[in-house]
Scaffold this motif. Structure first.
Motif, PDB file in Angstrom:
ATOM      1  N   TRP A  77       0.793  -1.125   0.107  1.00 15.19           N
ATOM      2  CA  TRP A  77       0.041  -0.138  -0.019  1.00 15.19           C
ATOM      3  C   TRP A  77       0.930   1.303  -0.074  1.00 15.19           C
ATOM      4  O   TRP A  77       0.609   2.208  -0.752  1.00 15.19           O
ATOM      5  CB  TRP A  77      -0.876  -0.098   1.264  1.00 15.19           C
ATOM      6  CG  TRP A  77      -2.008  -1.019   1.034  1.00 15.19           C
ATOM      7  CD1 TRP A  77      -1.974  -2.333   1.555  1.00 15.19           C
ATOM      8  CD2 TRP A  77      -3.328  -0.947   0.521  1.00 15.19           C
ATOM      9  NE1 TRP A  77      -3.280  -2.816   0.994  1.00 15.19           N
ATOM     10  CE2 TRP A  77      -4.093  -2.014   0.601  1.00 15.19           C
ATOM     11  CE3 TRP A  77      -3.937   0.197  -0.166  1.00 15.19           C
ATOM     12  CZ2 TRP A  77      -5.469  -2.025   0.094  1.00 15.19           C
ATOM     13  CZ3 TRP A  77      -5.236   0.270  -0.595  1.00 15.19           C
ATOM     14  CH2 TRP A  77      -5.922  -0.921  -0.656  1.00 15.19           C
ATOM     15  N   ARG A  98       2.353   1.722  -3.498  1.00 15.39           N
ATOM     16  CA  ARG A  98       1.215   2.402  -4.453  1.00 15.39           C
ATOM     17  C   ARG A  98       0.887   3.855  -4.287  1.00 15.39           C
ATOM     18  O   ARG A  98       0.720   4.453  -5.176  1.00 15.39           O
ATOM     19  CB  ARG A  98      -0.008   1.552  -4.187  1.00 15.39           C
ATOM     20  CG  ARG A  98      -0.172   0.168  -4.694  1.00 15.39           C
ATOM     21  CD  ARG A  98      -1.552  -0.305  -4.926  1.00 15.39           C
ATOM     22  NE  ARG A  98      -1.534  -2.003  -5.189  1.00 15.39           N
ATOM     23  CZ  ARG A  98      -1.633  -2.832  -4.149  1.00 15.39           C
ATOM     24  NH1 ARG A  98      -1.880  -2.606  -2.915  1.00 15.39           N
ATOM     25  NH2 ARG A  98      -1.464  -4.288  -4.577  1.00 15.39           N
ATOM     26  N   VAL A  99       1.094   4.071  -2.940  1.00 11.72           N
ATOM     27  CA  VAL A  99       0.876   5.642  -2.791  1.00 11.72           C
ATOM     28  C   VAL A  99       2.133   6.519  -3.479  1.00 11.72           C
ATOM     29  O   VAL A  99       1.961   7.455  -3.970  1.00 11.72           O
ATOM     30  CB  VAL A  99       0.702   5.761  -1.255  1.00 11.72           C
ATOM     31  CG1 VAL A  99       0.800   7.416  -1.007  1.00 11.72           C
ATOM     32  CG2 VAL A  99      -0.705   5.245  -0.598  1.00 11.72           C
ATOM     33  N   LEU A 144       1.597   5.937  -7.256  1.00  9.72           N
ATOM     34  CA  LEU A 144       0.395   6.371  -7.959  1.00  9.72           C
ATOM     35  C   LEU A 144      -0.280   7.574  -7.357  1.00  9.72           C
ATOM     36  O   LEU A 144      -1.170   8.460  -8.191  1.00  9.72           O
ATOM     37  CB  LEU A 144      -0.675   5.421  -8.208  1.00  9.72           C
ATOM     38  CG  LEU A 144       0.138   4.100  -9.002  1.00  9.72           C
ATOM     39  CD1 LEU A 144      -1.034   2.904  -8.745  1.00  9.72           C
ATOM     40  CD2 LEU A 144       0.333   4.169 -10.323  1.00  9.72           C
ATOM     41  N   TYR A 170      -2.722   9.180  -4.139  1.00 14.02           N
ATOM     42  CA  TYR A 170      -3.704   8.708  -3.320  1.00 14.02           C
ATOM     43  C   TYR A 170      -4.907   8.755  -4.373  1.00 14.02           C
ATOM     44  O   TYR A 170      -5.123   9.201  -5.348  1.00 14.02           O
ATOM     45  CB  TYR A 170      -4.074   9.555  -2.481  1.00 14.02           C
ATOM     46  CG  TYR A 170      -3.139   9.535  -1.010  1.00 14.02           C
ATOM     47  CD1 TYR A 170      -3.487   8.464  -0.164  1.00 14.02           C
ATOM     48  CD2 TYR A 170      -2.237  10.548  -0.776  1.00 14.02           C
ATOM     49  CE1 TYR A 170      -2.655   8.396   0.791  1.00 14.02           C
ATOM     50  CE2 TYR A 170      -1.317  10.294   0.292  1.00 14.02           C
ATOM     51  CZ  TYR A 170      -1.655   9.534   1.117  1.00 14.02           C
ATOM     52  OH  TYR A 170      -0.548   9.331   2.229  1.00 14.02           O
ATOM     53  N   GLY A 171      -5.615   7.669  -4.187  1.00 13.02           N
ATOM     54  CA  GLY A 171      -7.115   7.524  -4.977  1.00 13.02           C
ATOM     55  C   GLY A 171      -7.187   6.080  -5.181  1.00 13.02           C
ATOM     56  O   GLY A 171      -8.310   5.817  -5.553  1.00 13.02           O
ATOM     57  N   TYR A 172      -6.374   5.197  -4.600  1.00 14.15           N
ATOM     58  CA  TYR A 172      -6.364   3.640  -5.170  1.00 14.15           C
ATOM     59  C   TYR A 172      -7.236   3.150  -4.108  1.00 14.15           C
ATOM     60  O   TYR A 172      -7.050   3.570  -3.090  1.00 14.15           O
ATOM     61  CB  TYR A 172      -5.054   3.264  -5.264  1.00 14.15           C
ATOM     62  CG  TYR A 172      -5.149   1.641  -5.239  1.00 14.15           C
ATOM     63  CD1 TYR A 172      -5.279   1.048  -6.589  1.00 14.15           C
ATOM     64  CD2 TYR A 172      -5.035   0.784  -4.203  1.00 14.15           C
ATOM     65  CE1 TYR A 172      -5.444  -0.375  -6.824  1.00 14.15           C
ATOM     66  CE2 TYR A 172      -4.946  -0.579  -4.443  1.00 14.15           C
ATOM     67  CZ  TYR A 172      -5.314  -1.257  -5.695  1.00 14.15           C
ATOM     68  OH  TYR A 172      -5.262  -2.465  -5.938  1.00 14.15           O
ATOM     69  N   GLU A 173      -8.137   2.214  -4.433  1.00 13.91           N
ATOM     70  CA  GLU A 173      -9.051   1.564  -3.463  1.00 13.91           C
ATOM     71  C   GLU A 173      -9.251   0.361  -3.777  1.00 13.91           C
ATOM     72  O   GLU A 173      -9.320  -0.300  -5.177  1.00 13.91           O
ATOM     73  CB  GLU A 173     -10.256   2.286  -2.871  1.00 13.91           C
ATOM     74  CG  GLU A 173     -11.204   2.492  -4.292  1.00 13.91           C
ATOM     75  CD  GLU A 173     -12.328   3.553  -3.672  1.00 13.91           C
ATOM     76  OE1 GLU A 173     -12.149   4.296  -2.762  1.00 13.91           O
ATOM     77  OE2 GLU A 173     -13.387   3.409  -4.285  1.00 13.91           O
ATOM     78  N   VAL A 174      -9.623  -0.555  -2.937  1.00 14.21           N
ATOM     79  CA  VAL A 174     -10.284  -1.829  -3.115  1.00 14.21           C
ATOM     80  C   VAL A 174     -11.531  -2.216  -2.662  1.00 14.21           C
ATOM     81  O   VAL A 174     -11.807  -2.133  -1.424  1.00 14.21           O
ATOM     82  CB  VAL A 174      -9.090  -3.079  -2.849  1.00 14.21           C
ATOM     83  CG1 VAL A 174      -9.725  -4.656  -2.927  1.00 14.21           C
ATOM     84  CG2 VAL A 174      -7.764  -2.830  -3.358  1.00 14.21           C
ATOM     85  N   SER A 198      -9.091   1.872   1.189  1.00  8.51           N
ATOM     86  CA  SER A 198      -8.485   3.129   0.453  1.00  8.51           C
ATOM     87  C   SER A 198      -7.096   3.263   1.021  1.00  8.51           C
ATOM     88  O   SER A 198      -6.979   3.210   2.214  1.00  8.51           O
ATOM     89  CB  SER A 198      -9.589   4.284   0.745  1.00  8.51           C
ATOM     90  OG  SER A 198      -9.015   5.344   0.306  1.00  8.51           O
ATOM     91  N   ASN A 199      -6.315   3.611   0.106  1.00  8.85           N
ATOM     92  CA  ASN A 199      -5.030   4.102   0.436  1.00  8.85           C
ATOM     93  C   ASN A 199      -4.931   5.453   1.143  1.00  8.85           C
ATOM     94  O   ASN A 199      -3.813   5.476   1.677  1.00  8.85           O
ATOM     95  CB  ASN A 199      -4.116   4.006  -0.748  1.00  8.85           C
ATOM     96  CG  ASN A 199      -4.245   4.944  -1.668  1.00  8.85           C
ATOM     97  OD1 ASN A 199      -5.258   5.685  -1.571  1.00  8.85           O
ATOM     98  ND2 ASN A 199      -3.417   5.128  -2.790  1.00  8.85           N
TER      99      ASN A 199
END
Length: 404
Positions: A60, A63-64, A67, A69-73, A82-83
């Motif tokens: 996680w 990914r921050v 990419l 913030y804004g990534y979520e599963v 959410s990250n």
């Protein structure tokens, strides 16, 4: 705390020489843990480096860094991971390392944790040395190194970074360096939600210092009516300004990120709590954890795990009470109390609680004092035996369930 504030801190070069045995011992323990991990992982046909840098929360953070913030599963049960739950300082540092070197973000996370763990060890030594002396400082560092979940200190996680910032902020408080303490508290607040513990320690210590100085000033005024050469109050305008600036800086990291998340999600100042709720995480006073422990007693051998959990919690509480009885400085007690409360009273991720308690290093000071009172050979035998057991457990744990 008055005595702690009036003693001068050692020069930087002298401080490093004084801490050298603790840092060398810490490095040796961590090297042993990593060796055990690499051997165990090789025997199981796994990559130890992947376990350290590319699983669980480490993914996680990467990914921050990569990419933003804004990534979520979105899970099948409706939960949203959410990250935004992950504070930004470690990803920022990973991005910086990747920008100035050929290393990847994951490599950067490992490198940051490597150096941060050494900084944390030095900070723990500085605090314990100031309060109880050099031998207790060395023992405190080694005890922190040999904790059963000590392998996390070498992972691309934020625990080592946070502990380093927290320890040095507490040391700055103990030495009356208010602006430094506030700045480090700000950075700690950008690292983990438990940065609130550092903020609380800085604020409580500053208020206590203010009250103490007022009493000293009032006492001096009373004496001045009877004596022409009465002593001045110890805190002048410059000290008051620095103390106030430290208090102002301390909460900016935590508050700034939480408010930014609220703005980002459109849910206002409490938006971060909604993000945590998506992970089924929150603060319920320990109710969910108590139910989790109680459920262990519905079967055997799960009941043995329940007994172990109760003993573990009781030990943590006993260590804190012992610190109070031994009159640990107020900022240490406030910091440890908040870290412990947030760790034990979180409403989920019960297997993470030992990891969440890693930054609560003042809990180890009673043990450190006891070890420091033993003969060196005996204390070395105790710590060496525990270090081997910790290394084996860390390798087993990381190759199994590991930290969620």
């Amino acid at each position: 705390m008055t005595d702690l504030e009036t003693r001068a801190a050692p020069p930087r070069a002298g401080a490093l020489r004084r801490a050298a045995p603790a840092l060398a011992g810490y490095a040796a323990v961590r090297a042993l843990g990593l060796l055990a991990l690499f051997l165990w992982s090789a025997a199981r046909d796994k990559s130890a480096y992947t376990l350290l840098t590319a699983r669980w929360d480490a993914l996680w953070y990467v990914r921050v860094a990569e990419l933003g913030y804004g990534y979520e599963v979105r899970l099948a049960n409706g939960d949203v991971h959410s990250n935004l739950a992950f504070f930004p300082l470690l990803p920022w540092l990973e991005r910086l390392v990747a920008a100035v070197s050929p290393l990847s973000y994951a490599d950067g996370g490992f490198l940051v944790s490597l150096f941060a763990s050494l900084a944390a060890a030095w900070g723990i030594f500085a605090v314990a040395d100031r309060v109880y002396g050099r031998r207790a400082g060395v023992c405190a560092v080694l005890l922190w190194a040999v904790l059963p979940v000590g392998i996390v200190q070498s992972m691309a996680y934020s625990e080592s970074l946070f502990t380093a910032l927290a320890a040095w902020s507490l040391y700055a408080v103990l030495t009356g360096r208010w602006v430094t303490a506030g700045t480090l508290a700000l950075l700690a607040g950008l690292t983990r939600p438990v940065g609130l513990a550092v903020v609380a320690a800085v604020w409580v210590a500053a208020v206590a210092s203010f009250v103490r100085n007022r009493r000293t000033a009032d006492s001096a005024d009373d004496r001045r009516t009877a004596e022409q050469d009465a002593p001045r109050a110890p805190a002048g305008p410059g000290t008051r300004i620095r103390r106030g600036l430290g208090m102002l800086l301390a909460p900016l990291g935590t508050v700034g990120y939480v408010l930014w998340v609220g703005h980002r999600t459109g849910k206002g100042p409490l938006g971060y709590l909604d993000v945590q709720a998506g992970w089924r995480n929150g603060f319920d006073g320990g109710y969910a954890f108590a139910r989790f422990v109680a459920e262990k007693f519905t079967s055997f051998p799960a009941a043995l795990a329940g007994v172990g959990l109760i003993l573990g919690v009781a030990s943590v509480i006993w260590l804190y009470v012992t610190g109070v009885r031994q009159r640990q400085p107020l900022p240490l007690l406030v910091y440890t109390g908040v870290v412990t409360a947030l760790a034990l009273c979180a409403s989920s991720y019960f297997g993470s609680k030992p990891r969440l308690l890693l930054p609560a290093f003042p809990l180890l000071l009673p043990f450190a004092r006891s070890l420091a009172g033993l003969r060196m050979r005996r204390s070395a035998m105790v710590l060496g035996s525990v270090a081997v057991a910790s290394a084996v457990y860390g390798a087993f744990w990381l190759n199994g369930s590991g930290p969620p």
